[in-house]
Write a protein that holds these residues in place. Sequence first.
Motif, PDB file in Angstrom:
ATOM      1  N   CYS A  74     -12.729   2.020   0.832  1.00  0.00           N
ATOM      2  CA  CYS A  74     -11.316   1.444   0.801  1.00  0.00           C
ATOM      3  C   CYS A  74     -10.711   1.464   1.992  1.00  0.00           C
ATOM      4  O   CYS A  74     -10.332   2.593   2.480  1.00  0.00           O
ATOM      5  N   ALA A  75     -10.109   0.333   2.447  1.00  0.00           N
ATOM      6  CA  ALA A  75      -9.594   0.408   3.544  1.00  0.00           C
ATOM      7  C   ALA A  75      -7.702   0.208   3.448  1.00  0.00           C
ATOM      8  O   ALA A  75      -7.106  -0.017   4.383  1.00  0.00           O
ATOM      9  N   GLY A  76      -7.611   0.767   2.135  1.00  0.00           N
ATOM     10  CA  GLY A  76      -6.183   0.791   1.690  1.00  0.00           C
ATOM     11  C   GLY A  76      -5.534  -0.563   1.387  1.00  0.00           C
ATOM     12  O   GLY A  76      -6.495  -1.223   0.797  1.00  0.00           O
ATOM     13  N   ALA A  77      -4.022  -0.528   1.483  1.00  0.00           N
ATOM     14  CA  ALA A  77      -3.606  -1.785   0.977  1.00  0.00           C
ATOM     15  C   ALA A  77      -3.975  -3.070   1.947  1.00  0.00           C
ATOM     16  O   ALA A  77      -4.180  -2.810   2.781  1.00  0.00           O
ATOM     17  N   SER A  78      -3.641  -4.055   1.143  1.00  0.00           N
ATOM     18  CA  SER A  78      -3.898  -5.533   1.773  1.00  0.00           C
ATOM     19  C   SER A  78      -2.810  -5.749   2.810  1.00  0.00           C
ATOM     20  O   SER A  78      -1.607  -5.707   2.663  1.00  0.00           O
TER      21      SER A  78
END
Length: 250
Positions: free
Chosen positions: A62-66
């Motif tokens: 997961c690259a975090g939030a958009s």
Amino acid sequence: MQESFVNLDINDTIASVTFFTPHHNALPTAILNRLETVLDEVADNRDVNVVILQSGGDRTFCAGASFNELIAIDNESKGKDFFMGFAKVILAMRNCPQPVIVRVQGKTVGGGVGIAAAADYCLASTYASIKLSELSIGIGPFVIGPAVERKMGLSAFSQMTLNAQEFYTPEWAKANGLFAEVLESNEALDERVAELAKHLAGYNPEALKAAKKIFWEGTEAWQDILKARAETSGKLVLSAFTKEKLQSYK
């Protein structure tokens, strides 16, 4: 390009929740809200004894939030709502009476570290480096902070927060309590996840639920804490410093 999704698959008493977005599994509000809904559904299913939470693909957990949504925020209300996305998922994981196994098959950043920290048992591969990059763009890992600090301690949390440019190895994450085990490949990771889930599914479900309550004692105030943290982040994202930093990501 493959579309984003959140899938739920129930096999015997094991529920597998899988999320995916084409942008390195960075999560927009809609997917975070869907994750919360699915986790709530699983929590209410008395036929489910164990939950596996995982992402699609093999490079990034997961690259975090958009960032696309982050850049578009133009008022404090939208900012708070945006940062509440990961808060809702963390709270749903906590409120789920079944143990939640999180499978981390690749790099994870920001909010993804929060999801890993909210696991009851987190399994990772040797590719699962972690980073908290929020401070580098003028905000901070405030919403996920309670989950990360609970699992890793204040020292490791503050180290990652301040050293926001560095990826930490999965071995470091294991030594500091985030990962329970680190497997040498994603194939070995999948085998171990399946093995652990099968074992847990065979235990007394009432004992599992009682254990889960004990694991999460002391987090009763998180609903209010995470909401306040989201408000703080929602204000900071509107700062001139952060707006200027975000322009470089366009």
